[in-house]
Scaffold this active site. Structure first.
Site, PDB file in Angstrom:
ATOM      1  N   ASP A  43      47.308  57.956 -36.468  1.00  0.00           N
ATOM      2  CA  ASP A  43      48.232  58.833 -37.461  1.00  0.00           C
ATOM      3  C   ASP A  43      48.808  60.039 -36.499  1.00  0.00           C
ATOM      4  OD1 ASP A  43      48.676  58.173 -40.526  1.00  0.00           O
ATOM      5  OD2 ASP A  43      49.453  60.072 -39.650  1.00  0.00           O
ATOM      6  N   ASP A  59      51.606  58.488 -32.007  1.00  0.00           N
ATOM      7  CA  ASP A  59      53.005  58.477 -32.418  1.00  0.00           C
ATOM      8  C   ASP A  59      53.332  57.139 -32.155  1.00  0.00           C
ATOM      9  OD1 ASP A  59      55.618  58.562 -32.975  1.00  0.00           O
ATOM     10  OD2 ASP A  59      55.914  60.357 -32.169  1.00  0.00           O
ATOM     11  N   VAL A  60      53.586  56.229 -32.949  1.00  0.00           N
ATOM     12  CA  VAL A  60      54.096  54.840 -32.608  1.00  0.00           C
ATOM     13  C   VAL A  60      55.445  54.822 -32.048  1.00  0.00           C
ATOM     14  CG1 VAL A  60      52.113  53.951 -34.447  1.00  0.00           C
ATOM     15  CG2 VAL A  60      54.756  54.052 -35.129  1.00  0.00           C
ATOM     16  N   ASN A  86      50.972  49.372 -39.865  1.00  0.00           N
ATOM     17  CA  ASN A  86      51.361  49.867 -40.994  1.00  0.00           C
ATOM     18  C   ASN A  86      52.156  51.201 -41.117  1.00  0.00           C
ATOM     19  OD1 ASN A  86      50.457  50.381 -44.314  1.00  0.00           O
ATOM     20  ND2 ASN A  86      50.007  52.113 -43.142  1.00  0.00           N
ATOM     21  N   TYR A 151      66.328  50.605 -43.967  1.00  0.00           N
ATOM     22  CA  TYR A 151      64.909  50.326 -44.251  1.00  0.00           C
ATOM     23  C   TYR A 151      64.547  48.762 -44.553  1.00  0.00           C
ATOM     24  CZ  TYR A 151      60.360  50.271 -46.510  1.00  0.00           C
ATOM     25  OH  TYR A 151      58.864  50.046 -47.005  1.00  0.00           O
ATOM     26  N   THR A 186      52.066  55.646 -53.814  1.00  0.00           N
ATOM     27  CA  THR A 186      51.548  56.377 -52.625  1.00  0.00           C
ATOM     28  C   THR A 186      52.294  57.829 -52.313  1.00  0.00           C
ATOM     29  OG1 THR A 186      53.029  55.604 -51.044  1.00  0.00           O
ATOM     30  CG2 THR A 186      51.223  54.225 -51.208  1.00  0.00           C
TER      31      THR A 186
HETATM   32  P1  NAD Z   1      52.811  57.289 -46.741  1.00  0.00           P
HETATM   33  O1  NAD Z   1      53.931  58.089 -46.284  1.00  0.00           O
HETATM   34  O2  NAD Z   1      51.954  57.406 -47.783  1.00  0.00           O
HETATM   35  O3  NAD Z   1      51.797  57.130 -45.312  1.00  0.00           O
HETATM   36  C1  NAD Z   1      52.676  56.953 -43.964  1.00  0.00           C
HETATM   37  C2  NAD Z   1      51.494  57.369 -42.976  1.00  0.00           C
HETATM   38  O4  NAD Z   1      52.193  56.874 -41.744  1.00  0.00           O
HETATM   39  C3  NAD Z   1      51.346  58.758 -42.946  1.00  0.00           C
HETATM   40  O5  NAD Z   1      49.890  59.152 -42.771  1.00  0.00           O
HETATM   41  C4  NAD Z   1      52.170  59.130 -41.761  1.00  0.00           C
HETATM   42  O6  NAD Z   1      51.596  60.432 -41.195  1.00  0.00           O
HETATM   43  C5  NAD Z   1      52.091  57.989 -40.888  1.00  0.00           C
HETATM   44  N1  NAD Z   1      53.099  57.907 -39.883  1.00  0.00           N
HETATM   45  C6  NAD Z   1      54.551  57.960 -40.128  1.00  0.00           C
HETATM   46  N2  NAD Z   1      55.271  57.878 -38.965  1.00  0.00           N
HETATM   47  C7  NAD Z   1      54.321  57.610 -37.912  1.00  0.00           C
HETATM   48  C8  NAD Z   1      54.307  57.443 -36.603  1.00  0.00           C
HETATM   49  N3  NAD Z   1      55.603  57.751 -35.880  1.00  0.00           N
HETATM   50  N4  NAD Z   1      53.136  57.350 -35.914  1.00  0.00           N
HETATM   51  C9  NAD Z   1      51.969  57.271 -36.625  1.00  0.00           C
HETATM   52  N5  NAD Z   1      51.951  57.507 -38.115  1.00  0.00           N
HETATM   53  C10 NAD Z   1      53.197  57.757 -38.522  1.00  0.00           C
HETATM   54  O7  NAD Z   1      53.660  55.935 -46.784  1.00  0.00           O
HETATM   55  P2  NAD Z   1      52.919  54.565 -47.462  1.00  0.00           P
HETATM   56  O8  NAD Z   1      53.768  54.186 -48.913  1.00  0.00           O
HETATM   57  O9  NAD Z   1      51.243  54.356 -47.466  1.00  0.00           O
HETATM   58  O10 NAD Z   1      53.668  53.382 -46.557  1.00  0.00           O
HETATM   59  C11 NAD Z   1      52.765  52.702 -45.593  1.00  0.00           C
HETATM   60  C12 NAD Z   1      53.726  51.577 -45.050  1.00  0.00           C
HETATM   61  O11 NAD Z   1      53.957  50.701 -46.151  1.00  0.00           O
HETATM   62  C13 NAD Z   1      54.973  51.782 -44.478  1.00  0.00           C
HETATM   63  O12 NAD Z   1      55.138  50.820 -43.550  1.00  0.00           O
HETATM   64  C14 NAD Z   1      55.949  51.434 -45.755  1.00  0.00           C
HETATM   65  O13 NAD Z   1      57.324  50.834 -45.148  1.00  0.00           O
HETATM   66  C15 NAD Z   1      55.062  50.260 -46.320  1.00  0.00           C
HETATM   67  N6  NAD Z   1      55.525  50.233 -47.685  1.00  0.00           N
HETATM   68  C16 NAD Z   1      55.251  50.908 -48.674  1.00  0.00           C
HETATM   69  C17 NAD Z   1      55.946  50.835 -50.043  1.00  0.00           C
HETATM   70  C18 NAD Z   1      55.638  51.910 -51.079  1.00  0.00           C
HETATM   71  O14 NAD Z   1      56.171  51.735 -52.207  1.00  0.00           O
HETATM   72  N7  NAD Z   1      54.745  52.796 -50.685  1.00  0.00           N
HETATM   73  C19 NAD Z   1      56.349  49.450 -50.356  1.00  0.00           C
HETATM   74  C20 NAD Z   1      56.538  48.573 -49.417  1.00  0.00           C
HETATM   75  C21 NAD Z   1      56.249  48.907 -48.065  1.00  0.00           C
END
Ligand code: NAD
Length: 252
Positions: A43, A59-60, A86, A151, A186
């Site tokens: 992360d 950083d991905v 993720n 997105y 989240t």
């Molecule tokens: P979140 O923002 O709570 O967590 C995302 C995490 O990813 C954070 O810890 C952030 O620091 C990390 N991150 C961001 N960019 C990064 C990078 N370049 N390198 C490494 N780490 C990085 O978000 P979430 O809601 O837990 O979402 C996680 C995944 O779930 C995402 O792929 C999102 O598209 C997907 N998603 C979320 C939802 C929703 O409603 N929350 C719905 C569908 C899909």
């Protein structure tokens, strides 16, 4: 022993979870730990990763950063069996609203970021008796939702990536699946709701759009990821599992 072909327990398996410091990634990390899997959470904010998972700065969007993080995990744990792709970021607007830099920035994290982590981990997965990759997709991959073109396009690519990788690597014993959440409660969704004129009204409306009447809990998505990541799902590859309260397929 042929990979993924015999009963395995989750004990001693090692997972890397990108975006493991928050939300769905943190919940997937907890669900894997509960199954005895050792977890390295990659992360931007490794200090926010909860023990006993190990937080590793990554950083991905940067190939060197991903390769270094994977090498670090392999050195610390001696193996990598599971990749949970993720990490992702949001984007809003129509095609008129996002410029080229924004398109490239979001696709770089949401799509190429998953490619980078899978690519770096593949040599380790090939040695695993229970190798699995789980990608976090979204119901938006196959729904038309206003002002989410960038997105949704990124998640459409994740859907295709999942199926193509599942075909490419099935004979190597590596299973590749995805989860497709609807709205999940989240920090990500909380940030978006906070921008609304009336955040509670916006939350109520979002709850109502889901046939189950509420957002998913991160733990519900984390459990689905842990199932697909571990030998409990050893007969499953190339699937996208909805965890969406019925929003994609049900019309009440
Ligand atoms: P979140 O923002 O709570 O967590 C995302 C995490 O990813 C954070 O810890 C952030 O620091 C990390 N991150 C961001 N960019 C990064 C990078 N370049 N390198 C490494 N780490 C990085 O978000 P979430 O809601 O837990 O979402 C996680 C995944 O779930 C995402 O792929 C999102 O598209 C997907 N998603 C979320 C939802 C929703 O409603 N929350 C719905 C569908 C899909």
């Amino acid at each position: 022993m042929a990979a993924n072909s015999e009963a395995q327990t989750s004990d001693s398996l090692v997972a890397v979870v990108s975006g493991g410091a928050s939300g769905i990634g943190a919940a997937a990390t907890a669900a894997l730990l509960a199954r005895g899997v050792r977890v390295a959470a990659l992360d931007l904010k490794p200090d926010e990763v909860a023990a006993p998972a190990v937080g590793i700065a990554c950083d991905v969007s940067d190939d060197t950063s991903v390769r270094d993080a994977v090498a670090d995990v392999a050195e610390r744990f001696g193996r990598i069996d599971i990749v949970v792709n993720n990490a992702g970021i949001a984007a809003q607007g129509t095609v008129a609203d996002n410029d080229d830099d924004e398109w490239l920035r979001v696709l770089n994290v949401n799509v190429v970021g998953m490619v980078r982590l899978a690519r770096a981990a593949l040599p380790h997965l090939r040695k695993s008796p229970a190798a699995a990759i789980v990608n976090t997709c979204s119901v938006f991959a196959s729904m038309g939702v206003p002002r989410r073109v960038l997105y949704s396009t990124s998640k459409g690519a994740v859907h295709s990536l999942t199926l193509s990788m599942a075909a490419d690597h099935v004979r190597e014993g590596i299973r590749v699946n995805a989860v497709a959440p609807g709205a999940v409660d989240t920090p990500w969704i909380q940030r978006i709701l906070a921008q609304a004129a009336d955040p509670q009204e916006a939350r109520d409306a979002l709850n109502d759009r889901h046939p189950l009447g509420r957002l998913a809990r991160p733990e519900e998505v984390g459990e689905a990821i842990a199932f697909l990541a571990t030998p409990a799902s050893s007969g499953t590859t190339g699937t996208v599992l909805a965890v969406d309260g019925g929003i994609h397929d049900l019309r009440l």
